[in-house]
Enzyme design. Structure first.
Site, mmCIF file in Angstrom:
data_model
loop_
_atom_site.group_PDB
_atom_site.id
_atom_site.type_symbol
_atom_site.label_atom_id
_atom_site.label_comp_id
_atom_site.label_asym_id
_atom_site.label_seq_id
_atom_site.Cartn_x
_atom_site.Cartn_y
_atom_site.Cartn_z
ATOM 1 N N LYS A 57 -40.334 5.858 45.416
ATOM 2 C CA LYS A 57 -40.654 7.200 45.894
ATOM 3 C C LYS A 57 -40.810 7.322 47.413
ATOM 4 O O LYS A 57 -40.627 8.407 47.970
ATOM 5 C CB LYS A 57 -41.932 7.684 45.217
ATOM 6 C CG LYS A 57 -41.794 7.990 43.735
ATOM 7 C CD LYS A 57 -41.070 9.299 43.501
ATOM 8 C CE LYS A 57 -41.182 9.754 42.053
ATOM 9 N NZ LYS A 57 -40.560 11.074 41.837
ATOM 10 N N SER A 82 -48.214 12.378 39.470
ATOM 11 C CA SER A 82 -49.063 11.517 38.649
ATOM 12 C C SER A 82 -49.382 10.202 39.346
ATOM 13 O O SER A 82 -50.218 9.442 38.881
ATOM 14 C CB SER A 82 -48.380 11.221 37.314
ATOM 15 O OG SER A 82 -47.194 10.471 37.519
ATOM 16 N N ASN A 84 -46.864 7.885 41.766
ATOM 17 C CA ASN A 84 -45.941 7.186 42.660
ATOM 18 C C ASN A 84 -45.496 8.063 43.831
ATOM 19 O O ASN A 84 -45.457 7.614 44.969
ATOM 20 C CB ASN A 84 -44.731 6.663 41.885
ATOM 21 C CG ASN A 84 -45.061 5.434 41.066
ATOM 22 O OD1 ASN A 84 -46.070 4.775 41.297
ATOM 23 N ND2 ASN A 84 -44.225 5.125 40.083
ATOM 24 N N ASP A 176 -19.633 -1.238 36.072
ATOM 25 C CA ASP A 176 -19.061 -0.451 34.985
ATOM 26 C C ASP A 176 -20.033 0.602 34.471
ATOM 27 O O ASP A 176 -19.619 1.640 33.941
ATOM 28 C CB ASP A 176 -18.664 -1.372 33.822
ATOM 29 C CG ASP A 176 -17.614 -2.385 34.225
ATOM 30 O OD1 ASP A 176 -16.515 -1.962 34.640
ATOM 31 O OD2 ASP A 176 -17.905 -3.596 34.150
ATOM 32 N N GLU A 208 -34.774 8.542 29.258
ATOM 33 C CA GLU A 208 -36.089 9.174 29.144
ATOM 34 C C GLU A 208 -36.852 8.603 27.949
ATOM 35 O O GLU A 208 -36.243 8.062 27.021
ATOM 36 C CB GLU A 208 -35.941 10.679 28.892
ATOM 37 C CG GLU A 208 -35.473 11.501 30.047
ATOM 38 C CD GLU A 208 -35.481 12.980 29.668
ATOM 39 O OE1 GLU A 208 -36.226 13.737 30.315
ATOM 40 O OE2 GLU A 208 -34.758 13.372 28.741
ATOM 41 N N GLY A 212 -40.606 12.757 26.032
ATOM 42 C CA GLY A 212 -40.313 13.555 27.219
ATOM 43 C C GLY A 212 -38.819 13.745 27.394
ATOM 44 O O GLY A 212 -38.257 13.402 28.428
ATOM 45 N N ASP A 214 -36.835 16.312 27.747
ATOM 46 C CA ASP A 214 -36.343 17.600 28.233
ATOM 47 C C ASP A 214 -35.021 17.489 28.979
ATOM 48 O O ASP A 214 -34.128 18.325 28.820
ATOM 49 C CB ASP A 214 -37.393 18.254 29.141
ATOM 50 C CG ASP A 214 -37.772 17.359 30.318
ATOM 51 O OD1 ASP A 214 -37.363 17.643 31.457
ATOM 52 O OD2 ASP A 214 -38.468 16.349 30.092
ATOM 53 N N SER A 308 -37.716 1.251 38.510
ATOM 54 C CA SER A 308 -38.189 2.241 39.475
ATOM 55 C C SER A 308 -39.524 1.901 40.117
ATOM 56 O O SER A 308 -39.800 2.339 41.238
ATOM 57 C CB SER A 308 -38.287 3.613 38.802
ATOM 58 O OG SER A 308 -39.186 3.560 37.710
#
Length: 327
Positions: A57, A82, A84, A176, A208, A212, A214, A308
């Site tokens: 981040k 939340s 990061n 790839d 995801e 969650g 969405d 991440s």
């Protein structure tokens, strides 16, 4: 902000990389013969858990603050997160001499709350069961005259996050497939833009948690979908929806979206801890989980996986491992 899918281009990622030079770590790319054998492919892990603040981040947060006017820097910035992105804005603000105010949920991981305070930011807690962070953040920013830098739905943030993918391709060459975790889509869309530049035929997949989903539903339907306070261990992917900037970019540049269960996510996190000896938070293991559980399969191919972040409370991690019979 523009909702055009061309709102962020590869040239924006290149410009962000120049701003971030000597500011962020060029994080390592790691491999695991155990993982390679298990999935029958050659896997390259881009380890943003080794980034300053413990996650990718900082790239987007620093890139956004760097482009503010002197007057805006003097007034200060605000974000909601939340954890990061909160730490990223707090540190980026300190590096630029800019005051940072962070709206954070009361149930944010303590390690993320402590680190954000440690970087000198003011924290405003809220109850996610009763308060919408976007509305609260917008109101506070307007009342105080602060510049709002959202955690993902901002072209400068997306461009900064795209430097993760840019570095990965620079180091390992053609891929790839590329697996990227998805909360609000900033990292995913930025990395997808980089992939299109370096390897046009690379299959880019966003991942995801099941609860969650969405972005997955939005991708499949072509219409923006939402989710409210999803109950998942992946706290970095509890975002309610993709944004005006990220949704068109995901539709334009991403090839597929998949979801994984929390149980699979914790198992993947344990593999990374035990076999690769790296501390990874649940959200950071999303791409690995999709690969290990077979949600995606690229036998005999070269696969990039973005890890991440690694901001996880060690006690909480041990509890998760115990609950899933892993220790």
């Amino acid at each position: 902000m523009s909702s055009d899918a061309s709102s962020v281009t590869y040239s924006d990622i290149q410009a962000a990389a120049a701003r971030l030079d000597d500011v962020v770590h060029r994080t390592p790319v790691m491999t695991s013969s155990t993982v390679n054998d298990r999935v029958g492919a050659e896997v390259f892990f881009k380890c943003e858990n080794f980034q300053k603040t413990g996650a990718f981040k900082l790239r987007g947060g620093y890139n956004a603050i760097a482009q503010l006017s002197p007057a805006a820097k003097e007034r200060g910035v605000l974000t909601y997160s939340s954890g990061n992105h909160a730490q990223a804005i707090a540190l980026a603000g300190r590096l630029h001499g800019v005051d940072a105010t962070i709206v954070m949920p009361e149930n944010a991981p303590q390690v993320k709350l402590d680190a954000t305070r440690g970087y000198g930011a003011e924290i405003i807690p809220y109850d996610p069961e009763t308060t919408t962070r976007e509305a609260l953040g917008q109101n506070i920013a307007e009342d105080r005259g602060l510049t709002l830098i959202p955690p993902y739905d901002h072209p400068h943030v997306v461009a900064g996050q795209g430097t993760v993918g840019d570095e990965l391709f620079d180091e390992v060459g053609d891929l790839d497939a590329l697996l990227v975790c998805c909360g609000g889509g900033g990292l995913l869309s930025g990395c997808a833009i980089a992939a299109r530049q370096h390897a046009p035929n690379c299959t880019v997949v966003g991942v995801e948690p099941d609860a969650g989903d969405d972005a997955t539903r939005s991708f499949q339907s072509g219409t923006l979908q939402t989710v409210e306070n999803p109950d998942t261990v992946a706290d970095g992917a509890r975002t309610p929806y993709l944004g005006d900037v990220t949704f068109p970019l995901v539709l334009e540049h991403v090839d597929d979206m998949v979801t994984v269960s929390d149980a699979t996510l914790v198992q993947a996190m344990h593999v990374l801890w035990e076999r690769m000896k790296i501390v990874v938070e649940p959200t950071g293991a999303l791409g690995t989980a999709a690969l290990l559980q077979g949600a995606v399969s690229f036998p005999g191919q070269r696969i990039g996986v973005v890890i991440s972040g690694g901001n996880v409370d060690l006690g909480r991690a041990n509890t998760l491992f115990e609950e899933h019979g892993l220790i």
